[in-house]
Design a protein around this motif. Sequence first.
Motif, PDB file in Angstrom:
ATOM      1  N   ILE A 155      -0.934   5.529   7.587  1.00 19.10           N
ATOM      2  CA  ILE A 155      -0.762   4.073   7.463  1.00 19.10           C
ATOM      3  C   ILE A 155       0.309   3.574   8.433  1.00 19.10           C
ATOM      4  O   ILE A 155       0.127   2.559   9.126  1.00 19.10           O
ATOM      5  CB  ILE A 155      -0.402   3.704   6.019  1.00 19.10           C
ATOM      6  N   SER A 203       0.828  -1.215   0.000  1.00 21.46           N
ATOM      7  CA  SER A 203       0.000   0.000   0.000  1.00 21.46           C
ATOM      8  C   SER A 203       0.857   1.257   0.000  1.00 21.46           C
ATOM      9  O   SER A 203       0.533   2.246  -0.696  1.00 21.46           O
ATOM     10  CB  SER A 203      -0.935  -0.011   1.211  1.00 21.46           C
ATOM     11  N   GLN A 204       1.970   1.217   0.729  1.00 24.32           N
ATOM     12  CA  GLN A 204       2.867   2.376   0.740  1.00 24.32           C
ATOM     13  C   GLN A 204       3.562   2.552  -0.610  1.00 24.32           C
ATOM     14  O   GLN A 204       3.791   3.672  -1.069  1.00 24.32           O
ATOM     15  CB  GLN A 204       3.901   2.228   1.869  1.00 24.32           C
TER      16      GLN A 204
END
Length: 474
Positions: free
Chosen positions: A159, A104-105
């Motif tokens: 996140i 996701s990063q």
Amino acid sequence: MHISVHRKIRIGFFVAFTILVAATICSYLIEQNLVANALHLNHTIQVSRKLEVITKQLKDAEAAIRGFDLTKDSTFLQPSMDERIKKINNEYKQLRTITRDNPSQQKNLDTLKVLLDIKYRQFKADHLKAPGQSAKISVNAGETYMTLIDRKVNDMVHIEEKITAEKSRLFHFFSSLWVPFIFIVSILAIFIGVYSYIVLTKEFRLQLYIEARMRNYQRELQENINLLHKYNQDLEQFAYVASHDLQEPLRKISTFSDRLIMKYGDNLPEDAQQLVNRMVAAVARMRILIQDLLVFSRSGRMTPDSMEQVDLGALLQEVLSDFEVSVEEKGIDITYTEMPTIEGSKSALQQLFQNLISNAIKFADPNRPLQVRISAETLTGQQTGIVKEELKDELFCRITVEDNGIGFEQAYAERIFLIFQRLHGVSEYQGTGIGLAICKKIISAHHGYISAYGYQGKGAVFVVMLPFKQTKDE
């Protein structure tokens, strides 16, 4: 149900070992969680710092352009936009490396890269424009994309903070379990320690009590042994004295009988002569019985000084020489194999062979020549199958004396070794019934075994088991 102390110790050891393993595993999990939490916290700090650096350098570059646009001072453009963009790209590459294990990063970094490229183009366009030209439009466009970059940076920071919060919750969960677990383990350890102390103390006291009782038993046993030795000595002395005292009236009876026959033999009626002859025979049997009793009372008396290395082959030759006359007259065939040398009393073993051979000659079958086979072999205690477990590795000599005489019923195999026990009447076979009892006593004194196997009308086999080395009685 009673549990032995060894089982209690094994159970206690198993419980302690289980607790130790559980404590080790729990400690390892908490340590791993702590390390993972610390590493991720450091990871979050690095990501936040890189994002902060990128944001700061973008804002510094944008501020430099605005300063130059307002003041027309070229020093605001130092360092150059290319150098500033290069530094930002270096931070971006490091940030991509740090977050390579987070998809996701990585996706957010892709979007951030697009925004950065747009921002780079804005910097270069604003840098090439003339001062004051479309300043308002440029500022609005820069703020718009800077806002988008800030949002993306905040998303990435969010996140990282979310993952860190999850790690922290897991760490706090394990930490909350650790304190009561350590408390429970400590209580169990104290309980096991106290219980072990109580059990071992109880067993130690019981052991002391048993040792004290054993010492008392040993002292009483030694006193009984000494008393038994004294009784045996008194009994032997009594038997010796009694036998000598009995010899005197027997001699007188024998003397008077002889005189009676010599002086009045011709004048006595026939039935009176038979009575006198029967009296003389009874006196002779009584004399033999007394002599055999003396031999029996002395046969089991062994001392360490009487023990020596005895060559059974030479000993057997000496015994057979005593039977030469009977062997020749009756045509007896006696054969034997090679005999070993063992430790024992020479005189007692000589008497053993004499009694066994004499027994075979006495109970010979009148319808066939007597054959006697004597053999010997070496066995371990385990091979014999009859010795105690602690003697299974000791060496034994098995001597077998086999004859083809009249034999006996196997049901009487134990009875024939008892004193005064006879399977036949005196009129059929002479003897006092003591010979095999003497053999039994000699074998027992040598820590051996003797057994008999009879075959009615076919013969008998006597098996003697003697150790090569005598153990010292304590």
